[in-house]
Design a protein around this motif. Structure first.
Motif, mmCIF file in Angstrom:
data_model
loop_
_atom_site.group_PDB
_atom_site.id
_atom_site.type_symbol
_atom_site.label_atom_id
_atom_site.label_comp_id
_atom_site.label_asym_id
_atom_site.label_seq_id
_atom_site.Cartn_x
_atom_site.Cartn_y
_atom_site.Cartn_z
ATOM 1 N N GLY A 278 3.628 -6.717 -10.217
ATOM 2 C CA GLY A 278 3.788 -5.722 -9.155
ATOM 3 C C GLY A 278 5.048 -5.944 -8.354
ATOM 4 N N VAL A 279 5.366 -7.194 -8.090
ATOM 5 C CA VAL A 279 6.608 -7.510 -7.370
ATOM 6 C C VAL A 279 7.818 -7.108 -8.217
ATOM 7 N N LYS A 287 9.534 -4.922 2.230
ATOM 8 C CA LYS A 287 8.427 -3.963 2.205
ATOM 9 C C LYS A 287 8.007 -3.649 0.765
ATOM 10 N N GLY A 288 8.970 -3.453 -0.097
ATOM 11 C CA GLY A 288 8.653 -3.136 -1.476
ATOM 12 C C GLY A 288 7.941 -4.270 -2.180
ATOM 13 N N VAL A 289 8.375 -5.511 -1.903
ATOM 14 C CA VAL A 289 7.750 -6.669 -2.526
ATOM 15 C C VAL A 289 6.294 -6.788 -2.090
ATOM 16 N N GLY A 292 4.254 -4.031 -3.753
ATOM 17 C CA GLY A 292 4.072 -4.299 -5.177
ATOM 18 C C GLY A 292 3.040 -5.378 -5.427
ATOM 19 N N ALA A 293 3.065 -6.454 -4.629
ATOM 20 C CA ALA A 293 2.090 -7.536 -4.778
ATOM 21 C C ALA A 293 0.682 -7.039 -4.466
ATOM 22 N N ALA A 294 0.545 -6.227 -3.414
ATOM 23 C CA ALA A 294 -0.767 -5.696 -3.039
ATOM 24 C C ALA A 294 -1.329 -4.788 -4.134
ATOM 25 N N THR A 295 -0.454 -3.990 -4.719
ATOM 26 C CA THR A 295 -0.903 -3.105 -5.802
ATOM 27 C C THR A 295 -1.416 -3.909 -6.989
ATOM 28 N N GLY A 296 -0.670 -4.967 -7.367
ATOM 29 C CA GLY A 296 -1.103 -5.809 -8.474
ATOM 30 C C GLY A 296 -2.431 -6.496 -8.208
#
Length: 348
Positions: A278-279, A287-289, A292-296
């Motif tokens: 996700g990252v 913010k994007g990182v 992405g981590a939360a989505t994963g």
């Protein structure tokens, strides 16, 4: 006893002339009976004689009379008295079923493009109206002078110069908009980059050293500068094996790239792998990182929960089966896992 000579003279006197024959109303033929015996019914017999250039078959074709052309021009009689027919045409049903002409133009820019009729904008106005052209950089792989050569722009003049050719600037604007709104290399829509057929106005894919990565928008601009309009075929990004290029054609920085590669290597650890992947696929920046981590992580939990529920519905409602089902569900939702592994995990 019938006088044959008298009958012939009577019939000859009653025969209509050429002008009369050609002016016979075809519709009256429908009501005419068969030809009667010559002599006693001589006058009625003349009504059964068809007009010149008109066959009895025509009389029985409903709706065709007004469209038929005469088979031959009248040879005798007053032209004003002859039957006049409209040009032959296809029946209405066939005309309605005829395919409409195809629209011209494929949407792919060409070297012959010019401003549409009524578009009187100057070069400066076109630049201001085209975000992707207005924000175009001058990095080495953008190859600006070659872009100018391909589109007819004078590279010695500023794009907004009053002496610049507006049609040439228009051509460059169309090329950049075409590239900016391209689909992903798989043919799928780039929903985060393209909205309602319009790109985000930013040519992505340039590295810090000014190189354009293949498979990105910047890579397409470079290819167009070098190859010209023949390169602009499919309205999608080229495929690439460059691991620094994301699926949507944008560029990964070194941190994103490292996270994504680690996620691939640790596919057997679903939670860790999905977070790192996700990252790697995020938009970058802090913010994007985080997003992405939360989505994963959420995808891992979702897969595990579905696995636990699946084990219960299949009659294996015990701690061991539920734990196994959760592990298989998480593995099946691991983006970086090999497809055969995911297929097997999803069977449990």
């Amino acid at each position: 006893m019938i006088d044959v000579k008298a009958t012939a003279r009577s019939h000859s006197m009653m025969r209509p002339g050429a002008a009369q024959s050609s002016s016979v109303n075809p519709r009256e033929l429908l009501s005419a009976g068969p030809v009667q015996d010559v002599g006693t019914q001589g006058l009625q017999a003349t009504r059964g004689i068809p007009a010149r250039g008109f066959s009895p078959v025509d009389a029985f074709e409903s709706g065709v009379i007004n469209r038929r052309q005469p088979t031959a021009a009248p040879m005798l009689g007053n032209p004003a008295d002859s039957i006049t027919f409209a040009p032959r045409g296809a029946p209405m049903q066939l005309e309605e079923l005829a395919p409409a002409p195809e629209a011209s133009g494929s949407g792919v820019p060409s070297a012959n493009d010019k401003r549409p009729a009524g578009d009187k904008r100057s070069a400066a106005q076109i630049v201001n109206d085209t975000p992707v052209l207005k924000s175009l950089g001058r990095q080495k792989d953008i190859k600006f002078e070659q872009l100018c050569k391909q589109t007819g722009i004078d590279p010695k003049l500023d794009l907004k110069d009053s002496k610049q050719n507006p049609d040439a600037v228009y051509r460059l604007a169309k090329v950049l908009e075409f590239i900016d709104s391209a689909k992903a290399s798989t043919g799928e829509d780039r929903s985060k980059k393209v909205k309602e057929g319009q790109g985000d106005g930013n040519i992505e894919g340039i590295t810090k050293s000014g190189d354009a990565r293949h498979g990105t928008e910047a890579g397409m601009v470079k290819d167009f500068a070098e190859k010209g309009y023949s390169f602009l075929g499919e309205h999608q990004l080229p495929t690439t094996k460059d691991t620094h290029v994301k699926a949507d054609g944008s560029n990964k920085d070194n941190f994103q790239w490292a996270a994504g590669e680690a996620g691939k290597a640790l596919w057997f650890l679903p939670a860790v792998s999905n977070v790192l992947t996700g990252v790697g696929n995020s938009e970058g920046g802090f913010k994007g990182v985080v997003e992405g981590a939360a989505t994963g992580y959420f995808n891992t939990l979702k897969g595990a929960a579905e696995g636990v529920i699946g084990s219960i519905t299949k009659g294996r409602a015990n701690p061991a089966s539920m734990l196994f089902g959760g592990a298989m569900g998480a593995l099946g939702s691991t983006e970086a896992a090999p497809q055969p592994v995911k297929d097997i995990a999803n069977l449990f």
